[in-house]
Structure formats: structure tokens, C-alpha cells
Design an enzyme around this catalytic site. Structure first.
Site, mmCIF file in Angstrom:
data_model
loop_
_atom_site.group_PDB
_atom_site.id
_atom_site.type_symbol
_atom_site.label_atom_id
_atom_site.label_comp_id
_atom_site.label_asym_id
_atom_site.label_seq_id
_atom_site.Cartn_x
_atom_site.Cartn_y
_atom_site.Cartn_z
ATOM 1 N N GLY A 414 1.085 -1.120 0.130
ATOM 2 C CA GLY A 414 0.326 -0.093 -0.024
ATOM 3 C C GLY A 414 0.685 1.321 -0.197
ATOM 4 N N SER A 415 0.492 1.772 0.474
ATOM 5 C CA SER A 415 0.718 3.778 0.720
ATOM 6 C C SER A 415 2.346 3.357 1.353
ATOM 7 C CB SER A 415 0.377 4.623 1.436
ATOM 8 O OG SER A 415 -1.234 5.145 0.443
ATOM 9 N N SER A 416 2.953 2.472 2.082
ATOM 10 C CA SER A 416 4.355 2.666 2.623
ATOM 11 C C SER A 416 5.511 2.618 1.833
ATOM 12 C CB SER A 416 4.117 1.511 3.296
ATOM 13 O OG SER A 416 4.146 0.418 3.545
#
Length: 670
Positions: A414-416
Site C-alpha cells: 500500500g501507501s508505505s
């Protein structure tokens, strides 16, 4: 006729003269021939042709042939070397006088070499139709100091399995102790309590009755039933409430950090048929314990010791004196020290509170792995002692999957992953940190060629959206646009430079992070999705933590290590970022916590920098709507470690902010 008679007489005379002229064997000749047979272990010929009748009368074939052959087989004698140095000077030996010569005897046995000297007495005798030198024999020819009624014993010297320690010398897997629950038969009521005890110990009443009915059992003797570890204190206390049940201390493998390190350390257990067949050529026996999971299995060869063996004679006429004749000492297994910080790991695992997820913590400078956790877990102390099929079914049927090692697996990050996407864009020059995009609404698609595909963002950032805002608001549309600017070729190459698609250089098997199923990005939609950690991208948690090392190390990723004796601070990837670009990302990651939606991590001490991430699972109808939450963080002012944590099923708990709070709680205690 007369000529024939003279011929026969003449032939007889020649034979008689020939017989008289033949030299008789000397004792040296006889012993030399005997030694040759001895070196070939031809015991029957030795006995029949060379041993005095008096020796045969005393010892017989049972002692000379059968006992020797059995001992040679039992002791695993692989070679025999009997050395007889013949006298240099020729000598005439008187038949009425016995003679004696020394020989050197060397036997290679399972316990090493037996090397001894023996004086061999010979006497001239007439035995049957033969006159010659014969050997006065006794059992000390077989083994030194052995007499007729002595016992030859072989015993094993148990080796110790190597132990595992953390960086601060705290025990992770040791040869410790627990208790063995048992029964004193005269005080135990089988009719009323056998079933109760069986249920408590995870066995059956039939098994308990079988143990009590063994031939050696006496009313007042302790009959062992089952071992318990120190973590099974509740079971222990309840069992001792039953009349006739007691306990004794027992040696066993001990795992002091129990569940918190279970997936990394693993456990040992009784070797099974399949393992025995596989390890047959390495000297394993049915009674051996072997590593079953984790490092106990991975390091089996290093941890396993080599048992020693001793051979001794137990004298029957001298108060059972024991005479050692050969001994191979035991070699203990290797003790191993990890880079893991057990207390740090315990704190992380406790904070995860049994929720499905994983976490890794690395030192970005040295590459030392401080934490490698998988939650939930099992108690290795329990599994090491053997558990019932019912209990094992409870573990395998648990929907939280406590037997699944999550830190070895891969997940959509994801956004990590967005800071890594930004790093690649900054390095290629396509991403200008101060230049923004004007983005309207929460959905965007490039043009009609995308059909129904569109990129969605959760939060609306004020225009123009630059890099800092995009990270603070976790703007998917911004990163999709930047990925399109880079193009799939540069983006894929950049991800590969960060270690995607290659084996993680770590001495514990971890699944390789992937860009996609085939390592390629073949459409703009896939490029957009991959830029913010969706699509087919999957990432290992330790790899994720390591990639952030490039941000705090001015573009350098350090090779992660697990063992204390490994070389530290080895470069895995370099020149991923310039110092200037690294500083930009460091500032932006602090803003994510201080100004963005990771506010749960915005604590006063330590100051935290990091990035959240949430991925929606869409692989099946059953999983649809479920979310995994990520947070990757480090202490802003002293980035001596990077922590990456993932918790499954955060959709109703506050998403990735829920994970950020857990990480902050851990960092407070550091």
C-alpha cells in the site's frame, strides 16, 4: 618282481630322508603365522591349529571364537593391526622351555582406537598327531585386561544441543528444565481420576492405565506420564490437586520468550519416520530430537552435537571395577548469538496483542535485525513436548492462523511504498518536489483509453499538490501521475535497484518481493496501481524496513543480518538517492506524522518520522472489504532503527492510524 620291490624300498627311503631333512617350525614361525590369521580375523583357524589343548579346555570355542566375533561386531571394529617384530638374531629354542614374545594390537572401534601390548606365551606340545609350538591363550588377547567372566560395556556420552542467545546474551533456546507429571499408584484412584488427568494433560485414560500396568511398576514408585514446560504452570497446578499425582524435575529444551519469538526460533521434537529416512546417513536414531521449525530446523547441523562413546570392562571379581579401554568424547553443539533484541521483540509482540500481523526492526547503519515478529504465534515449549491431535487441530483451525509465519511472507505494501516511488522519481529527475499537480475530486483517470479504470484517493489535498502534500495526505492520484511521468521502464528499473525481484540477502528464508507476478508492468493502469503499492506488488516486511534505510543513509541500503558473527554494515544497494533528495524525504516523512494522518504517532518523545499504508484485499469475496494497515517509522532525531509493522483487519479499527499508534507505543519504551 624283485626289481619292483627294490624300487618301492628306494622310494620309501627317499621320503624318509626328506622328512628327516625338513626343518621344524620355530616359535617365531608359529607366532608369525598366527598373527597373519589374527590380522584377517580368522578365529576358527587360529583356534583349531594354534591354541593349546589346555586353553581350549578352559575357554572353549565359546570364549575364543564366538565371544571374539561378537565383540568385534558390537564394538564396530573396522580394522585390526597386530604387529609382531621378529627377533633380529636367529636363536635355537629348547622344546622343553616355554617362550614368550610381545605383540602390539591396534583395533579401530566406534569409540576410537584401542592400542595395547600383549606378551604371547608359546609352549611345545604334542597335540593329537601333531608336535609343534602352541599358544597359551586367554581372553586378554581380545581386549586388554579382559577375563573370562568380565562384561564389556558400551555407553553413550550425551552431547548437549547448542543454545541460541540474543544480542544481550539473553536465552532464546536453551537446555533448561521443566517438570514431569507422574503418579504414585497406591495413592491414585484410576476409576475416578484417570479420565480427569488425561483431559488435563491432553492424553487418554487408556494411556495412563498402560503406564500404570507396566511390569516394573510398584505401588509406591513414581510412574511418569507427561512432561510440562514452565509456561504450562496452570496445568501443573491443577494436576497436582489430584490425589496421587506428583512431579519431578526434568531436563528439556526451554524457550524463555515463548510465543514472542516462536516463529523465528522454532522448536525441537521427536524425529518422525520421514525425517529419520532423510537424515539416516547422518547418524540419527529413532529416539533423537530434531529441529522442527525456525532456526532450530535451519541450524540443525550447527546446533546438533555429536554423542561420544566409551567402551569399558566391568570386572566381576574386583568389586565391579570399571576399566576404560576406549573413549570418544562428546562434542556439544554450537552456541549461536543473534542480532535480535529479545526484549524489544517481546514489546513489539505484546503490542500486537495476538492480532494477525508482522513486524521487523533493523538498524539502518549496520543492517542488524533487531526484531522479526509474526503474530499470533504458538508456544514452542508446548509443541516441543508433543501435543495431542486435538490441541494441534485447535491451532490449525484457528482463523487467526497462529502457525503461519507472516514475516517470511509477502503482502501488498500500500501507501508505505510511496516514499520509495518518490525516491525513484527524484533520482530519475522526473519528479520535481516543489512542483505540484492540480487535482480535483477523489477520482482520476488519464483519458478515455483507461475505460472504467480510475485512481481513487481517500483525502483531498489543497492544490497544487506537491511531494510533501502528497505524502502527508497519502495522495494516490499524485503518485499515479508521477509514475506515468517516469514510465514503466524507469519505474521497474528503479524498483529493481531497491531489491525487488531478487532474493533478499538474509540467512533465513524470506519470500522475494515482487513488482508483479511476472516482474513487468504492461499497462498504464498497472503502473498507476503499483506506484502506491497495489496492483500485483507484494513486499516482505523486512525488505520494506530495509528500503527506508536508503532515506536515512543518504541513498544506501544495508544488507540485513541476523547472526552476531556476520559482517555488519555491508552495502546491499547504493546511490539510490542523493543526500539532497534524502533530506527532502526525511523532512516530508516527519511532516506525515506531525501534520498528516499518522497523528497517533505524533508523540513528544521520541519524535517519529514515517509513512502509513493501507491495502484493501480483493483476492476473494470472503476477503473483500478487509484491510491491512502498515506503518514504517524511525526516530526522527536519531534514526538508529527502522520499524515496519503490518496488522491485518484494520478496516474497523482506524486503518493504518491504528498501526501507527501501536508503533508509537513500542517506540516510547525504547
Amino acid at each position: 618282481m624283485r626289481k619292483l620291490r627294490y624300487g618301492i624300498l628306494f622310494l620309501g627311503l627317499i621320503l624318509t630322508l626328506a622328512a628327516c631333512s625338513k626343518e621344524e617350525d620355530t616359535p617365531v614361525d608359529r607366532l608369525s603365522a598366527y598373527v597373519d590369521l589374527w590380522n584377517d580375523a580368522k578365529f576358527t583357524e587360529m583356534y583349531d591349529d594354534y591354541i593349546t589343548e589346555s586353553s581350549k579346555d578352559v575357554f572353549g570355542k565359546e570364549q575364543f571364537i564366538e565371544r571374539a566375533e561378537k565383540l568385534y561386531a558390537d564394538l564396530g571394529i573396522s580394522s585390526i593391526e597386530v604387529i609382531f617384530d621378529k627377533p633380529e638374531e636367529e636363536k635355537t629354542y629348547k622344546k622343553e622351555e616355554d617362550v614368550e614374545f610381545p605383540v602390539q594390537i591396534k583395533l579401530e572401534t566406534i569409540a576410537g582406537e584401542i592400542d595395547f601390548k600383549k606378551n604371547v606365551p608359546l609352549t611345545y606340545k604334542e597335540q593329537g598327531e601333531t608336535k609343534n609350538w602352541f599358544i597359551e591363550w586367554d581372553p586378554s588377547f581380545i581386549l586388554p585386561d579382559l577375563s573370562m567372566h568380565d562384561k564389556v560395556r558400551i555407553s553413550t556420552i550425551q552431547s548437549k544441543r547448542g543454545e541460541i542467545y540474543d544480542r544481550h546474551n539473553k536465552a532464546l533456546a536453551i537446555n533448561g528444565s521443566g517438570v514431569e507429571i507422574g503418579i504414585v499408584p497406591e495413592k491414585f484412584n484410576t476409576e475416578t481420576d484417570a479420565e480427569k488427568l488425561a483431559t488435563l494433560l491432553g492424553t487418554t485414560a487408556n494411556f495412563i492405565n498402560e503406564q500404570l500396568n507396566q511390569s516394573w511398576v510398584q505401588p509406591d514408585l513414581f510412574v511418569p506420564i507427561k512432561k510440562l514446560s514452565f509456561t504450562q504452570e496452570d496445568i501443573y497446578n491443577e494436576a497436582l490437586q489430584i490425589a496421587g499425582v506428583t512431579s519431578m524435575k526434568a531436563e528439556m529444551r526451554e524457550y524463555p520468550y515463548a510465543e514472542s519469538l516462536a516463529h523465528l526460533i522454532g522448536y525441537i521434537g521427536q524425529i518422525n519416520a520421514e525425517e529419520l529416512e532423510k537424515l539416516n546417513d547422518k547418524g540419527y536414531k529413532e529416539s533423537d530430537l530434531v529441529g522442527k521449525r525456525g532456526l532450530e530446523q535451519l541450524l540443525e547441523e550447527r546446533l546438533r552435537g555429536e554423542d561420544g562413546i566409551k567402551i569399558y570392562i566391568e570386572k566381576t571379581e574386583q568389586n565391579a571395577e570399571k576399566i576404560m579401554i576406549a573413549e570418544t568424547p562428546a562434542i556439544d553443539g554450537e552456541n549461536i548469538t543473534l542480532t535480535i533484541d529479545a526484549e524489544f521483540q517481546k514489546a513489539v509482540f505484546a503490542e500486537m496483542n495476538g492480532e494477525p500481523g508482522t513486524a521487523a526492526i533493523v538498524d539502518p547503519k549496520t543492517g542488524e535485525t533487531l526484531v522479526l515478529a509474526s503474530s499470533p504465534a504458538f508456544d514452542p515449549n508446548e509443541l516441543s513436548l508433543g501435543i495431542s491431535s486435538t490441541r494441534y487441530a485447535e491451532l490449525t483451525d484457528d482463523p487467526a492462523e497462529p502457525l503461519l509465519n507472516r514475516f517470511a511472507a509477502t503482502y501488498a505494501p500500500g501507501s508505505s511504498i510511496k516514499p520509495i516511488t518518490a525516491a525513484i522519481g527524484l533520482s530519475t529527475g522526473t519528479l520535481k518536489p516543489d512542483e505540484g499537480h492540480t487535482i480535483e475530486g477523489k477520482k482520476w483517470r488519464k483519458d478515455g483509453s483507461w475505460g472504467n479504470f480510475q485512481v481513487t484517493r481517500v483525502y483531498t489535498a489543497p492544490n497544487p499538490v506537491d511531494l510533501k502534500k502528497a505524502l502527508v495526505y497519502s495522495d494516490n492520484i499524485y503518485f499515479a501521475k508521477e509514475a506515468l511521468e517516469m514510465g514503466s521502464e524507469q519505474f521497474v528499473e528503479g524498483l529493481q535497484q531497491f531489491g525487488f525481484g531478487e532474493e533478499i540477502p538474509f540467512k533465513y528464508g524470506l519470500r522475494t518481493s515482487q513488482i508483479s507476478n511476472d516482474g513487468k508492468i504492461t499497462s498504464e493502469g498497472q503502473l498507476a496501481d503499483t506506484s502506491f503499492g497495489q496492483g500485483q506488488m507484494l513486499m516482505n516486511i523486512l525488505h520494506l524496513a530495509s528500503t527506508y534505510g536508503a532515506i536515512v543513509n543518504e541513498g544506501q541500503m544495508t544488507k540485513p543480518v541476523l547472526f552476531a558473527d556476520e559482517k555488519k554494515s555491508e552495502v546491499w544497494k547504493e546511490e539510490l538517492l542523493s543526500a539532497e533528495h534524502a533530506a527532502i524525504l526525511q523532512e516530508d516523512l516527519r511532516a506525515v506524522v506531525s501534520d498528516g494522518f499518522a497523528e497517533a504517532a505524533n508523540i513528544s518523545s521520541p519524535k517519529i518520522s514515517g509513512k502509513t499504508g493501507t491495502t484493501e484485499l480483493k483476492s476473494s469475496l470472503e476477503e473483500a472489504g478487509k484491510e491491512n494497515g502498515f506503518f514504517v517509522a524511525y526516530p526522527t532525531d536519531d534514526p538508529t532503527y527502522i520499524i515496519a509493522m503490518m496488522i491485518e483487519g484494520v478496516e474497523n479499527k482506524g486503518g493504518s492510524g491504528y498501526v501507527a499508534e501501536k508503533v508509537a507505543n513500542v517506540m516510547k519504551t525504547r
